[in-house]
Design a protein around this motif. Structure first.
Motif, PDB file in Angstrom:
ATOM      1  N   ARG A 250     -25.527 -45.120  68.437  1.00 18.19           N
ATOM      2  CA  ARG A 250     -25.708 -45.849  67.188  1.00 18.19           C
ATOM      3  C   ARG A 250     -25.255 -47.293  67.384  1.00 18.19           C
ATOM      4  NH1 ARG A 250     -28.108 -42.167  66.507  1.00 18.19           N
ATOM      5  NH2 ARG A 250     -29.594 -43.832  66.378  1.00 18.19           N
ATOM      6  N   MET A 251     -25.837 -48.201  66.591  1.00 15.26           N
ATOM      7  CA  MET A 251     -25.504 -49.617  66.696  1.00 15.26           C
ATOM      8  C   MET A 251     -25.201 -50.165  65.300  1.00 15.26           C
ATOM      9  SD  MET A 251     -28.442 -50.592  69.544  1.00 15.26           S
ATOM     10  CE  MET A 251     -27.938 -52.272  69.882  1.00 15.26           C
ATOM     11  N   PRO A 252     -23.930 -50.076  64.820  1.00 14.99           N
ATOM     12  CA  PRO A 252     -22.770 -49.537  65.526  1.00 14.99           C
ATOM     13  C   PRO A 252     -22.497 -48.073  65.164  1.00 14.99           C
ATOM     14  CG  PRO A 252     -22.022 -50.701  63.592  1.00 14.99           C
ATOM     15  CD  PRO A 252     -23.540 -50.817  63.610  1.00 14.99           C
ATOM     16  N   GLU A 253     -21.640 -47.450  65.978  1.00 14.76           N
ATOM     17  CA  GLU A 253     -21.199 -46.094  65.694  1.00 14.76           C
ATOM     18  C   GLU A 253     -20.398 -46.075  64.388  1.00 14.76           C
ATOM     19  OE1 GLU A 253     -22.128 -43.624  67.440  1.00 14.76           O
ATOM     20  OE2 GLU A 253     -22.836 -44.544  69.302  1.00 14.76           O
ATOM     21  N   GLY A 254     -20.478 -44.983  63.675  1.00  8.22           N
ATOM     22  CA  GLY A 254     -19.705 -44.827  62.453  1.00  8.22           C
ATOM     23  C   GLY A 254     -20.359 -45.384  61.213  1.00  8.22           C
ATOM     24  N   ILE A 255     -21.399 -46.185  61.387  1.00  8.49           N
ATOM     25  CA  ILE A 255     -22.103 -46.755  60.238  1.00  8.49           C
ATOM     26  C   ILE A 255     -23.552 -46.292  60.223  1.00  8.49           C
ATOM     27  CG2 ILE A 255     -22.980 -48.914  59.226  1.00  8.49           C
ATOM     28  CD1 ILE A 255     -20.387 -50.241  59.990  1.00  8.49           C
ATOM     29  N   GLU A 256     -24.247 -46.397  61.351  1.00  5.90           N
ATOM     30  CA  GLU A 256     -25.644 -45.985  61.406  1.00  5.90           C
ATOM     31  C   GLU A 256     -25.751 -44.482  61.652  1.00  5.90           C
ATOM     32  OE1 GLU A 256     -27.884 -47.838  60.376  1.00  5.90           O
ATOM     33  OE2 GLU A 256     -26.879 -49.797  60.418  1.00  5.90           O
ATOM     34  N   TYR A 257     -26.944 -43.940  61.506  1.00  6.44           N
ATOM     35  CA  TYR A 257     -27.130 -42.494  61.488  1.00  6.44           C
ATOM     36  C   TYR A 257     -28.560 -42.154  61.882  1.00  6.44           C
ATOM     37  CZ  TYR A 257     -29.048 -44.026  57.006  1.00  6.44           C
ATOM     38  OH  TYR A 257     -29.761 -44.701  56.037  1.00  6.44           O
ATOM     39  N   LEU A 258     -28.774 -40.934  62.361  1.00  4.93           N
ATOM     40  CA  LEU A 258     -30.124 -40.453  62.631  1.00  4.93           C
ATOM     41  C   LEU A 258     -30.891 -40.389  61.317  1.00  4.93           C
ATOM     42  CD1 LEU A 258     -29.286 -37.550  65.094  1.00  4.93           C
ATOM     43  CD2 LEU A 258     -30.291 -39.760  65.679  1.00  4.93           C
ATOM     44  N   HIS A 259     -32.182 -40.738  61.365  1.00  9.49           N
ATOM     45  CA  HIS A 259     -32.914 -40.821  60.101  1.00  9.49           C
ATOM     46  C   HIS A 259     -34.417 -40.881  60.322  1.00  9.49           C
ATOM     47  CE1 HIS A 259     -32.773 -45.100  61.326  1.00  9.49           C
ATOM     48  NE2 HIS A 259     -33.960 -45.155  60.726  1.00  9.49           N
ATOM     49  N   CYS A 260     -35.146 -40.687  59.234  1.00 11.83           N
ATOM     50  CA  CYS A 260     -36.566 -41.027  59.136  1.00 11.83           C
ATOM     51  C   CYS A 260     -36.790 -41.675  57.782  1.00 11.83           C
ATOM     52  CB  CYS A 260     -37.468 -39.804  59.330  1.00 11.83           C
ATOM     53  SG  CYS A 260     -37.256 -38.499  58.098  1.00 11.83           S
ATOM     54  N   VAL A 261     -37.858 -42.450  57.672  1.00 13.61           N
ATOM     55  CA  VAL A 261     -38.152 -43.217  56.462  1.00 13.61           C
ATOM     56  C   VAL A 261     -39.462 -42.720  55.874  1.00 13.61           C
ATOM     57  CG1 VAL A 261     -38.474 -45.530  55.495  1.00 13.61           C
ATOM     58  CG2 VAL A 261     -37.046 -45.220  57.531  1.00 13.61           C
ATOM     59  N   GLN A 262     -39.448 -42.380  54.598  1.00 20.55           N
ATOM     60  CA  GLN A 262     -40.680 -42.018  53.900  1.00 20.55           C
ATOM     61  C   GLN A 262     -40.977 -43.124  52.899  1.00 20.55           C
ATOM     62  OE1 GLN A 262     -41.196 -40.643  50.376  1.00 20.55           O
ATOM     63  NE2 GLN A 262     -43.375 -40.824  50.865  1.00 20.55           N
ATOM     64  N   ALA A 263     -42.198 -43.622  52.890  1.00 20.54           N
ATOM     65  CA  ALA A 263     -42.542 -44.798  52.103  1.00 20.54           C
ATOM     66  C   ALA A 263     -43.831 -44.599  51.332  1.00 20.54           C
ATOM     67  CB  ALA A 263     -42.667 -46.024  53.019  1.00 20.54           C
TER      68      ALA A 263
END
Length: 461
Positions: A250-263
């Protein structure tokens, strides 16, 4: 269609308000190797995607599907086969098209570019000479999708992108109501992770590339590469970075997360929701921002007063300020306060003002006592000249949610920052002051004349 074997409850998709399009954006799985860690994390993201109801019209994947980065073309092909046939075998790609961009793990030299063309031979061959199957465009009714190769070996490799072809496509398809451009590398730095070529498009291409997007009426540039979710806007064009499809860093660790975006995309604009691997909505946005007419904004009293907004900085609340006046004369270089939100005994959590000899617009947010605040920087205000600054603080946009526009300019731009967080961490204090900081009228006072301040709030739908 998407397989019905997923066992979790359906997740409601955003749908167009009338005619439009709904889709999924995700990238950077870096998988393709059986049993490797990224295979499991990519599967966790896909499990959420498969719960979407209804399923997306199409899926956009701007790069780094596989681990790649090998000198062996047969190994590269094997990773692609595993990714397409096993890891994405649940997807009926005839019913739900899946479109890709090149990435630094998949198209890093002429050999890997050739393999990319070979294994993804369904992609259109309408790119510029030498980039057939690497850059291309797709038209879906009133929607134009343009996919650019941000590391073409024929131009210099990573961080290099062609712009003449892109300009030509946008002009020839100018009747498209909606235009999205996709590439792997961001143009504007994300979360403070910056470095020409390696982390964003190189400087000899970046300005022209963004000019082409603005001139072509592009709604958004969709990218990945930086392992984060991030949104910012520059001259009215969104940059949306989604790189959380499976890579475990993660960039950075502890803040970002695995994800997907639905729009969802329709006549009212773009709306999205960002899901983590538990299926929770972590971030959302409705764009463009629609504010009340300026004549109904609330005037703020000069000097110190009770704050008129205490808890408005929630993810669905937009707070907008307008500052007018005449800038200080040339030679003024100290910090000058436009608005400061504070409470006694701690550093101000929010300061908005001008600083430096060029009187540059700045916002400082310090949500935690005794921790260094983070700074956002905008344009310089000409010395001695009248100014009108609209400033938005949007807690749902993360670090890109500190936006400005000057004078009669209708287009918003994010202030520049090196922070991975934004106003979502801000708790509004009970006091604020206009024209000076908390210690009194002489504390970082505004050195120009005629300062007036106004505000409004909008709750997103």
């Amino acid at each position: 269609m998407i397989s019905d074997t997923a066992t979790s409850a359906p997740i409601r998709s955003l749908l167009p308000r009338g005619a439009g399009h709904q889709f999924v954006l995700y990238a950077d799985a870096c998988s393709g190797i059986p049993g490797a860690p990224h295979e499991a994390s990519f599967a966790a993201v896909n499990a959420v995607l498969r719960r979407l109801d209804p399923a997306p019209d199409f899926i956009l994947f701007p790069g780094d599907e596989i681990a790649g980065l090998t000198a062996d073309p047969d190994e590269l092909r094997a990773q692609w086969r595993h990714w397409l046939e096993r890891e994405m075998g649940w997807l009926d790609r005839q019913a739900i098209p899946l479109w890709h961009t090149t990435g630094n793990h998949t198209a890093y030299d002429p050999m890997s570019e050739a393999v990319f063309r070979e294994v993804l031979d369904h992609l259109p061959r309408n790119g510029p000479p030498g980039q057939e199957g690497l850059s291309y465009w797709v038209r879906r009714g009133d929607l134009l999708l343009v996919f650019v190769h941000t590391l073409w070996s024929g131009l210099g490799g990573e961080g290099h992108v062609e712009t003449d072809w892109l300009r030509g496509v946008l002009r020839s398809q100018g009747d498209a109501r909606y235009k999205l451009v996709l590439g792997h590398h961001p143009v504007h730095p994300v979360n403070g992770f910056s470095g020409a070529y390696q982390r964003e498009v190189g400087p000899e291409h970046a300005a022209t590339f963004w000019d082409v997007l603005v001139e072509g009426g592009v709604l958004a540039y969709l990218c990945s590469h930086i392992l984060a979710f991030d949104v910012q806007v520059h001259r009215g064009v969104l940059q949306v970075c989604s790189a959380g499809a499976g890579t475990t860093h993660r960039m950075p660790e502890g803040i970002e997360y695995l994800h997907c975006v639905q729009a969802a995309l329709d006549g009212g604009g773009l709306r999205y929701q960002v899901f983590d691997t538990a299926g929770r909505v972590r971030e959302r946005l409705s764009w463009p921002i629609v504010l009340p007419p300026r004549e109904v904004w609330l005037p703020l009293p000069a000097g110190e007063s009770d704050a008129m907004v205490v808890s408005a900085a929630s993810a669905d609340r937009v707070i907008a300020f307008r500052f007018t006046g005449r800038a200080a004369p040339k030679g003024s270089s100290g910090a000058q306060t436009l608005l400061c939100a504070f409470q006694p005994g701690i550093q101000p959590p929010l300061w908005i003002g001008l600083h430096g000899s060029d009187q540059r617009l700045a916002v400082i947010i310090g949500p935690e006592p005794r921790r260094s605040p983070h700074s956002w920087h905008g344009p310089a205000i000409p010395a001695g000249a009248p100014f009108s600054i609209d400033l938005v603080i949007h807690a749902g946009m993360g670090p890109g949610g500190v936006l400005y526009r000057l004078g009669a300019e209708p287009r918003w731009s994010s202030l520049m920052a090196a922070s991975p967080w934004g106003a979502e961490r801000l708790s509004w204090p009970q006091r604020w002051s206009i024209g000076h900081a908390p210690a009194g009228p002489a504390d970082r006072k505004f050195l120009g004349s005629g300062l007036r301040a106004f505000m409004t709030t909008v709750k997103e739908e």
